[in-house]
Design an enzyme around this catalytic site. Structure first.
Site, PDB file in Angstrom:
ATOM      1  N   ALA A 159       0.839  -1.203   0.000  1.00  0.00           N
ATOM      2  CA  ALA A 159       0.000   0.000   0.000  1.00  0.00           C
ATOM      3  C   ALA A 159       0.869   1.247   0.000  1.00  0.00           C
ATOM      4  O   ALA A 159       2.090   1.156  -0.115  1.00  0.00           O
ATOM      5  CB  ALA A 159      -0.912  -0.015   1.223  1.00  0.00           C
ATOM      6  N   ASN A 160       0.263   2.413   0.107  1.00  0.00           N
ATOM      7  CA  ASN A 160       1.019   3.669   0.238  1.00  0.00           C
ATOM      8  C   ASN A 160       0.280   4.600   1.195  1.00  0.00           C
ATOM      9  O   ASN A 160      -0.801   4.259   1.682  1.00  0.00           O
ATOM     10  CB  ASN A 160       1.245   4.305  -1.141  1.00  0.00           C
TER      11      ASN A 160
END
Ligand code: C5P
Length: 222
Positions: free
Chosen positions: A29-30
């Site tokens: 993810a980010n």
């Protein structure tokens, strides 16, 4: 024109991060919060538009009166975006993961006891903005992308403008010390074929209202 400059228009917005599965319990993810994309969706609705918001996993509530499509991965986001065309304006504010794991494990990956970690092979995700920009017949009249960078902000934004066939790139510096990613304020530079405009730091809601006002003007002008 008037108080509802986008009445009768369809505005398509992507927001948030994507989650790229590694196995049934893990993902890549980010740090995108979705705050700027969701604020754009609200601002477009307030300007009278019919709004479709394609959102990655965020902790924000769905904005009222807006059709929200929830997705996790970049591939699912692309499908939702293509299925939501045509649109008069598209704003791709999502922080789409550049890569996904080449083959998602069907079962949770386990330590094998040798002390040697598994190697994750990555493969590039489809570029949603570029796909929409190069669409043979459903390219929106105004296509806006974002460029979150930690270096070479303007050069990178100009490259994206051309490669992805966007009309504007909203460039922002997401180096950790700026506090932009996840924060409530944003400092943006609007990069178009006419040049670069530096906007002062504003609340993400105000940034959204001004981008939407500018977009409505641009639609009216051509
Ligand atoms: O290349 P980069 O990810 O920095 O480009 C940012 C712009 O491209 C954003 O508007 C983002 O939403 C879009 N993008 C996309 N699909 C990708 C990668 C980025 O739509 N796979």
């Amino acid at each position: 024109a008037g108080s509802l400059p986008l009445a009768g228009k369809h505005v398509l917005i992507t927001s948030g991060p994507t989650h790229e599965p590694i196995d049934p319990v893990r993902y890549i993810a980010n740090r995108s919060s979705g705050k700027q994309g969701h604020a754009l969706a609200r601002a477009a609705y307030e300007a009278g538009a019919r709004v479709t918001l394609v959102s990655g996993p965020v902790t924000l509530p769905d904005p009222a009166n807006i059709h929200v499509i929830h997705v996790e991965s970049a591939s699912a986001m692309l499908k939702a975006v293509e299925g939501s065309l045509p649109a008069d304006i598209a704003i791709m504010a999502a922080a789409v993961a550049d890569w996904r794991v080449a083959s998602e494990g069907a079962q949770k990956i386990k330590k094998d006891g040798t002390g040697k970690p598994p190697a994750l092979e990555l493969t590039e995700n489809p570029d949603i903005l570029a796909t929409v920009g190069h669409h043979p017949d459903l390219r929106p009249r105004l296509l806006i992308g974002f460029a979150a960078e930690t270096q070479n902000l303007i050069d990178n934004a100009r490259g994206k403008l051309e490669r992805k066939k966007a009309d504007w790139i909203i460039a922002n510096d997401v180096s950790p010390q700026t506090g932009i990613m996840g924060g409530d304020a944003n400092t943006i530079r609007v990069v178009s074929r006419d040049g670069v405009e530096d906007w002062p730091e504003m609340d993400k809601g105000e940034v959204a209202r001004r981008i939407i006002a500018r977009a409505a003007e641009a639609l009216g002008a051509d």
